[in-house]
Design a protein around this motif. Structure first.
Motif, short mmCIF file in Angstrom:
data_model
loop_
_atom_site.label_atom_id
_atom_site.label_comp_id
_atom_site.label_asym_id
_atom_site.label_seq_id
_atom_site.Cartn_x
_atom_site.Cartn_y
_atom_site.Cartn_z
N GLY A 15 9.20 -1.34 -0.33
CA GLY A 15 8.02 -1.35 -1.19
C GLY A 15 7.41 -2.74 -1.35
O GLY A 15 7.64 -3.60 -0.51
N PRO A 16 6.64 -2.90 -2.42
CA PRO A 16 6.50 -2.02 -3.59
C PRO A 16 5.72 -0.72 -3.33
O PRO A 16 5.70 0.14 -4.21
N GLY A 17 5.11 -0.54 -2.17
CA GLY A 17 4.45 0.74 -1.85
C GLY A 17 5.32 1.51 -0.88
O GLY A 17 6.54 1.51 -0.99
N ASP A 18 4.67 2.16 0.11
CA ASP A 18 5.46 2.85 1.13
C ASP A 18 5.50 2.00 2.39
O ASP A 18 4.45 1.72 3.00
N PRO A 19 6.68 1.58 2.83
CA PRO A 19 6.78 0.69 3.99
C PRO A 19 6.06 1.20 5.23
O PRO A 19 5.44 0.42 5.96
N GLY B 155 0.81 -1.22 0.00
CA GLY B 155 0.00 0.00 0.00
C GLY B 155 0.84 1.27 0.00
O GLY B 155 1.96 1.29 0.49
N CYS B 156 0.29 2.33 -0.56
CA CYS B 156 0.99 3.61 -0.50
C CYS B 156 0.00 4.72 -0.15
O CYS B 156 -1.19 4.63 -0.45
N ASN B 157 0.51 5.74 0.50
CA ASN B 157 -0.34 6.83 0.98
C ASN B 157 -0.15 8.13 0.17
O ASN B 157 -0.67 9.17 0.56
N ILE B 158 0.64 8.05 -0.89
CA ILE B 158 0.73 9.19 -1.80
C ILE B 158 0.73 8.64 -3.23
O ILE B 158 0.85 7.43 -3.43
N LYS B 159 0.62 9.53 -4.20
CA LYS B 159 0.74 9.07 -5.60
C LYS B 159 1.72 9.98 -6.31
O LYS B 159 1.43 11.15 -6.59
N CYS B 160 2.91 9.42 -6.57
CA CYS B 160 3.91 10.16 -7.35
C CYS B 160 3.54 10.02 -8.83
O CYS B 160 3.14 8.94 -9.27
N GLY B 161 3.72 11.08 -9.57
CA GLY B 161 3.33 11.07 -10.98
C GLY B 161 4.07 10.05 -11.82
O GLY B 161 3.57 9.59 -12.84
N PHE B 162 5.28 9.67 -11.37
CA PHE B 162 6.08 8.73 -12.17
C PHE B 162 5.95 7.30 -11.69
O PHE B 162 6.69 6.42 -12.12
N CYS B 163 5.03 7.04 -10.75
CA CYS B 163 4.99 5.70 -10.14
C CYS B 163 4.02 4.77 -10.83
O CYS B 163 2.85 5.09 -11.00
N GLU B 164 4.53 3.62 -11.22
CA GLU B 164 3.67 2.53 -11.69
C GLU B 164 4.13 1.29 -10.97
O GLU B 164 5.15 0.71 -11.34
N ARG B 165 3.42 0.93 -9.90
CA ARG B 165 3.84 -0.26 -9.18
C ARG B 165 3.38 -1.49 -9.94
O ARG B 165 2.30 -1.50 -10.51
N LYS B 166 4.22 -2.52 -9.95
CA LYS B 166 3.87 -3.72 -10.71
C LYS B 166 4.13 -4.96 -9.89
O LYS B 166 5.11 -5.04 -9.15
N THR C 92 11.36 5.17 2.51
CA THR C 92 10.01 5.71 2.67
C THR C 92 9.84 7.03 1.95
O THR C 92 10.83 7.72 1.68
N ASN C 93 8.57 7.39 1.69
CA ASN C 93 8.30 8.72 1.15
C ASN C 93 8.29 9.75 2.28
O ASN C 93 8.21 10.94 2.03
N GLY C 94 8.31 9.30 3.53
CA GLY C 94 8.48 10.20 4.67
C GLY C 94 7.21 10.76 5.27
O GLY C 94 7.25 11.40 6.32
#
Ligand code: SF4
Ligand code: SF4
Length: 289
Positions: free
Chosen positions: A92-96, A36-47, A122-124
């Motif tokens: 990852g694959p998201g934010d730890p 899981g991730c709590n932000i969305k970076c424009g360049f992120c495509e998790r696979k 982390t994204n912090g």
């Protein structure tokens, strides 16, 4: 300024293969337990289920904490890696930090292998509120990815930020993220963690803030920086990535401010083995039956 001791930081750096130690001698494993991730970076495509792609955010599959511990156990018995494995990281694959499994996994690993170095990326966003737990787990090194130094730029890099159940967009979300990232870097360095700041370099979007970011995080106690060229995917699929010459020039300039992690290979979220010589995980688990 942070209270971290420069001598201690240098010693810690020399222990970790990716922070100044030896990539050829010490191995690492990234345990992909954090989808899981709590932000969305424009360049992120998790696979997921992607065995042929090598970049952060990519993993063959997500593991449960017990499965992750089993992977460490198998790696420690592996003839090529076993006696070299020093670092267990979660990247990852998201934010730890947005995944409780991260903490459970680290607890299991630390209990079974107390000498293993723990490493976290982390994204912090949640760093200030989780830093005491992270320090209590004796996490050795931390990577915080900061891609903007102003809310204005952040609004172009991040699509949204989700904090305490609320989704924030534009400058509002970016400002909150930046505030947490900077406070988190300072808090982590003050607790003696080795802190590296990753920065995805996006020409024409955030490149004017890169050097100021280096100064800012150095003053907060970070000891290394890793400037990564943007991969043209997602929102930035049409952007021309920076050339090797541009990256060399930017890293040379940033090096005058903060030590640069030029050797980073941008490993996958499930990388395992020596950096640049990853082992085949399907084979590892198949052999174990
Ligand atoms: Fe993707 Fe990482 Fe950004 Fe989350 S923090 S959106 S996983 S790149
Ligand atoms: Fe080391 Fe970079 Fe790979 Fe992380 S992504 S294991 S820092 S080389």
């Amino acid at each position: 300024m942070s209270k971290s001791c420069p001598m201690m930081a240098m010693k810690k750096q020399s222990e970790h293969p990716c922070f100044g130690g030896d990539h050829g001698k010490a191995g690492r494993v990234h345990l992909p337990v954090a989808p899981g991730c709590n932000i969305k970076c424009g360049f992120c495509e998790r696979k997921f289920d992607c065995a042929n792609e090598s970049r952060p955010g990519v993993t063959s599959r997500v593991l449960k904490p017990a499965e992750a511990l089993e992977r460490v156990r198998l790696l420690l018995r592996h003839p090529k890696v076993g006696d070299k494995l020093r670092v267990v990281g979660i990247a990852g694959p998201g934010d730890p930090l947005a995944n409780e499994r991260t903490f459970e996994t680290f607890r299991l690993v630390k209990e079974a292998y107390p000498d293993m170095m723990l490493c976290l990326s982390t994204n912090g966003l949640l760093l200030p509120e989780r830093i005491d737990e992270i320090a209590a787990l004796d996490v050795h090194s931390l990577t915080v990815t900061i891609n903007a130094l102003t809310a204005e730029t952040g609004a172009k890099v991040y699509e949204w930020v989700r904090y305490r159940g609320e989704v924030l967009r534009g400058e509002q979300g970016a400002a909150l993220l930046l505030e947490k990232q900077l406070a988190g870097v300072e808090a982590a360095a003050a607790r003696g963690l080795l802190v590296k700041v990753n920065h995805v370099y996006i020409p024409g979007v955030n490149d004017h803030e890169t050097l100021d970011l280096a100064v800012k995080v150095r003053n907060l106690g970070a000891t290394m920086m890793n400037i990564i060229p943007v991969i043209p995917i997602g929102l930035f699929k049409d952007i021309a990535p920076p050339s090797d010459a541009v990256m060399e020039m930017v890293r040379n300039q940033a090096e005058l401010i903060l030590s640069q992690a030029r050797h980073c290979r941008q490993c996958r979220a499930d990388a395992a083995g020596l950096v640049g010589q990853d082992i085949d995980l399907a084979e590892l688990h198949a052999q174990a039956g």
